[in-house]
Scaffold this motif. Structure first.
Motif, PDB file in Angstrom:
ATOM      1  N   SER A 116      63.200 -63.123 -63.146  1.00 14.20           N
ATOM      2  CA  SER A 116      63.534 -64.028 -62.042  1.00 14.20           C
ATOM      3  C   SER A 116      65.040 -64.168 -61.878  1.00 14.20           C
ATOM      4  CB  SER A 116      62.921 -65.407 -62.279  1.00 14.20           C
ATOM      5  OG  SER A 116      61.527 -65.335 -62.239  1.00 14.20           O
ATOM      6  N   GLU A 117      65.737 -64.295 -62.991  1.00 14.65           N
ATOM      7  CA  GLU A 117      67.203 -64.420 -62.950  1.00 14.65           C
ATOM      8  C   GLU A 117      67.821 -63.166 -62.332  1.00 14.65           C
ATOM      9  OE1 GLU A 117      70.949 -66.228 -63.496  1.00 14.65           O
ATOM     10  OE2 GLU A 117      68.975 -67.125 -63.790  1.00 14.65           O
ATOM     11  N   THR A 167      69.994 -60.123 -55.504  1.00 10.56           N
ATOM     12  CA  THR A 167      69.895 -60.298 -54.053  1.00 10.56           C
ATOM     13  C   THR A 167      71.049 -61.133 -53.519  1.00 10.56           C
ATOM     14  OG1 THR A 167      67.501 -60.087 -54.156  1.00 10.56           O
ATOM     15  CG2 THR A 167      68.414 -61.119 -52.179  1.00 10.56           C
ATOM     16  N   ALA A 168      71.320 -62.258 -54.178  1.00 10.78           N
ATOM     17  CA  ALA A 168      72.417 -63.121 -53.725  1.00 10.78           C
ATOM     18  C   ALA A 168      73.762 -62.407 -53.862  1.00 10.78           C
ATOM     19  CB  ALA A 168      72.415 -64.426 -54.520  1.00 10.78           C
ATOM     20  N   ALA A 196      74.487 -70.989 -52.879  1.00 10.73           N
ATOM     21  CA  ALA A 196      73.431 -71.462 -51.988  1.00 10.73           C
ATOM     22  C   ALA A 196      72.291 -70.443 -51.919  1.00 10.73           C
ATOM     23  CB  ALA A 196      74.001 -71.727 -50.593  1.00 10.73           C
ATOM     24  N   GLU A 197      72.644 -69.176 -51.772  1.00 12.95           N
ATOM     25  CA  GLU A 197      71.640 -68.110 -51.696  1.00 12.95           C
ATOM     26  C   GLU A 197      70.863 -67.999 -53.008  1.00 12.95           C
ATOM     27  OE1 GLU A 197      69.634 -64.918 -49.733  1.00 12.95           O
ATOM     28  OE2 GLU A 197      71.006 -66.429 -48.947  1.00 12.95           O
ATOM     29  N   PHE A 198      71.568 -68.017 -54.130  1.00 17.62           N
ATOM     30  CA  PHE A 198      70.944 -67.918 -55.436  1.00 17.62           C
ATOM     31  C   PHE A 198      69.958 -69.072 -55.641  1.00 17.62           C
ATOM     32  CE2 PHE A 198      70.779 -68.933 -59.969  1.00 17.62           C
ATOM     33  CZ  PHE A 198      70.432 -67.707 -60.522  1.00 17.62           C
ATOM     34  N   THR A 199      70.387 -70.278 -55.324  1.00 13.16           N
ATOM     35  CA  THR A 199      69.522 -71.454 -55.481  1.00 13.16           C
ATOM     36  C   THR A 199      68.287 -71.340 -54.600  1.00 13.16           C
ATOM     37  OG1 THR A 199      71.426 -72.818 -56.056  1.00 13.16           O
ATOM     38  CG2 THR A 199      69.454 -73.975 -55.301  1.00 13.16           C
ATOM     39  N   THR A 200      68.455 -70.923 -53.365  1.00  5.84           N
ATOM     40  CA  THR A 200      67.325 -70.755 -52.449  1.00  5.84           C
ATOM     41  C   THR A 200      66.336 -69.731 -52.983  1.00  5.84           C
ATOM     42  OG1 THR A 200      68.679 -71.336 -50.549  1.00  5.84           O
ATOM     43  CG2 THR A 200      66.676 -70.062 -50.093  1.00  5.84           C
ATOM     44  N   ARG A 211      65.880 -68.764 -56.140  1.00  9.15           N
ATOM     45  CA  ARG A 211      65.214 -69.285 -57.342  1.00  9.15           C
ATOM     46  C   ARG A 211      64.126 -70.290 -56.960  1.00  9.15           C
ATOM     47  NH1 ARG A 211      66.477 -67.638 -62.697  1.00  9.15           N
ATOM     48  NH2 ARG A 211      64.620 -68.866 -62.969  1.00  9.15           N
ATOM     49  N   LEU A 212      64.403 -71.138 -55.974  1.00  6.15           N
ATOM     50  CA  LEU A 212      63.406 -72.118 -55.543  1.00  6.15           C
ATOM     51  C   LEU A 212      62.194 -71.426 -54.941  1.00  6.15           C
ATOM     52  CD1 LEU A 212      65.707 -74.901 -54.033  1.00  6.15           C
ATOM     53  CD2 LEU A 212      64.388 -75.000 -56.163  1.00  6.15           C
ATOM     54  N   LYS A 213      62.411 -70.351 -54.185  1.00  2.32           N
ATOM     55  CA  LYS A 213      61.285 -69.585 -53.618  1.00  2.32           C
ATOM     56  C   LYS A 213      60.432 -68.976 -54.717  1.00  2.32           C
ATOM     57  CE  LYS A 213      63.281 -68.241 -49.191  1.00  2.32           C
ATOM     58  NZ  LYS A 213      63.806 -67.138 -48.380  1.00  2.32           N
TER      59      LYS A 213
END
Length: 152
Positions: free
Chosen positions: A43-44, A50-51, A141-145, A147-149
């Protein structure tokens, strides 16, 4: 956390990746812990790659001196993705799993070292301080989004 620049933002995930692959290599074969740590690392890597591609490499394609390194880094991301996919198909009890895992961890370390030692200095030359800060915010912001997905 509000990083000063993109390099600091990326290093947060780099540290996490190093911690996770060290934990993975230290786990017992076919244990629940091994599977859990592998899923965390997977996941990491996915969110980071991607980010990083969207918020770091793509902007660097605008500069002639960073195009080749950007392409190389993206190709290495693809190689690591293929290694992860292969590991998902291998019996976790088999010796092949440990061997493939070690190759993946070695590839991750090679990639992170190369980014930090070669790519970051070159990118630092072509990006302004304002761009470095803006890219850090976009990356986080992209990384957090992403990971949340993954958690949803």
């Amino acid at each position: 956390m509000d990083p000063k620049n993109i390099f600091q933002a990326l290093l947060v995930s780099h540290r996490t990746q190093r911690e996770l692959y060290a934990r993975l290599l230290a786990t017992k074969p076919a244990s629940a812990e091994r599977q859990h740590v592998f899923e965390e690392l997977k996941s990491e890597l996915a969110a980071h790659e991607t980010a990083e591609e969207r918020c770091f490499y793509v902007p660097l394609f605008e500069h002639d001196q960073s195009v080749d390194l950007s392409r190389h880094a993206i190709a290495e991301h693809h190689e690591m993705d293929e290694m992860v996919e292969h590991l998902e198909k291998v019996d976790p009890h088999a010796a092949e799993w440990q061997e493939c895992c070690q190759k993946l961890c070695h590839k991750i370390e090679h990639h992170l070292d190369e980014e930090e030692q070669k790519f970051f200095p070159q990118a630092g030359e072509v990006l302004s301080d304002a761009q470095k800060h803006e890219l850090a915010l976009a990356y986080e912001a992209e990384f957090t989004t992403l990971r949340l997905k993954q958690e949803a």
